[in-house]
Design an enzyme around this catalytic site. Sequence first.
Site, PDB file in Angstrom:
ATOM      1  N   GLY A   1       0.367  -1.384   0.185  1.00  0.00           N
ATOM      2  CA  GLY A   1      -0.102   0.007   0.007  1.00  0.00           C
ATOM      3  C   GLY A   1       1.107   1.522  -0.034  1.00  0.00           C
ATOM      4  N   CYS A   2       2.047   1.145   0.342  1.00  0.00           N
ATOM      5  CA  CYS A   2       2.931   2.431   0.143  1.00  0.00           C
ATOM      6  C   CYS A   2       2.986   2.906  -1.465  1.00  0.00           C
ATOM      7  CB  CYS A   2       4.251   2.293   0.538  1.00  0.00           C
ATOM      8  SG  CYS A   2       5.072   2.946   0.459  1.00  0.00           S
ATOM      9  N   ASN A   3       2.778   4.040  -1.950  1.00  0.00           N
ATOM     10  CA  ASN A   3       2.849   4.989  -3.356  1.00  0.00           C
ATOM     11  C   ASN A   3       5.108   4.306  -3.260  1.00  0.00           C
ATOM     12  OD1 ASN A   3       2.402   5.635  -6.107  1.00  0.00           O
ATOM     13  ND2 ASN A   3       2.727   7.349  -5.011  1.00  0.00           N
TER      14      ASN A   3
ATOM     15  N   ARG B   1       5.852   1.241  -4.374  1.00  0.00           N
ATOM     16  CA  ARG B   1       5.290   1.220  -5.573  1.00  0.00           C
ATOM     17  C   ARG B   1       6.357   1.692  -6.560  1.00  0.00           C
ATOM     18  NH1 ARG B   1       0.268   0.515  -3.424  1.00  0.00           N
ATOM     19  NH2 ARG B   1       0.057   2.735  -4.116  1.00  0.00           N
TER      20      ARG B   1
END
Length: 133
Positions: free
Chosen positions: A9-11, A14
């Site tokens: 969930g960490c941009n 990613r």
Amino acid sequence: MIKLFTQAGCNSSRKAHQCFRDHDIAFEEKNFSSAAPTVSELKQILCLTENGLEDIISTRSQSYPAIADKLPDMSFNETLRLLCEQPQLLRRPIIVGRNKLQVGFNDDDIRQFIPRHIRRLNFQQTLVGLVDM
């Protein structure tokens, strides 16, 4: 080999993952959401930092306020065990190369992990594009 420590969930995680994929750079990924870091891994990361624990602890983490007052009184080993138990306290991504470290994602800084010959090729292609204009 590059080791990429991420969190689901960490941009920023990613983006780092995609950058390495885009440049066909081999890396090993460890997601803190499914596998907590080990004390040994944290020590390896800390050997490459300039400011030690300050560089890897996320003061913006939702868990940080609960431990902020306790941190100054904790021993180094206690702090490492805490970070292993609560990896959400770590900044991310953490990218570790042979003698390189990047904490957090930055487009310019991540280039240090792209092999020199690929950076040169990209630079030459950019120059050719400018001449064609």
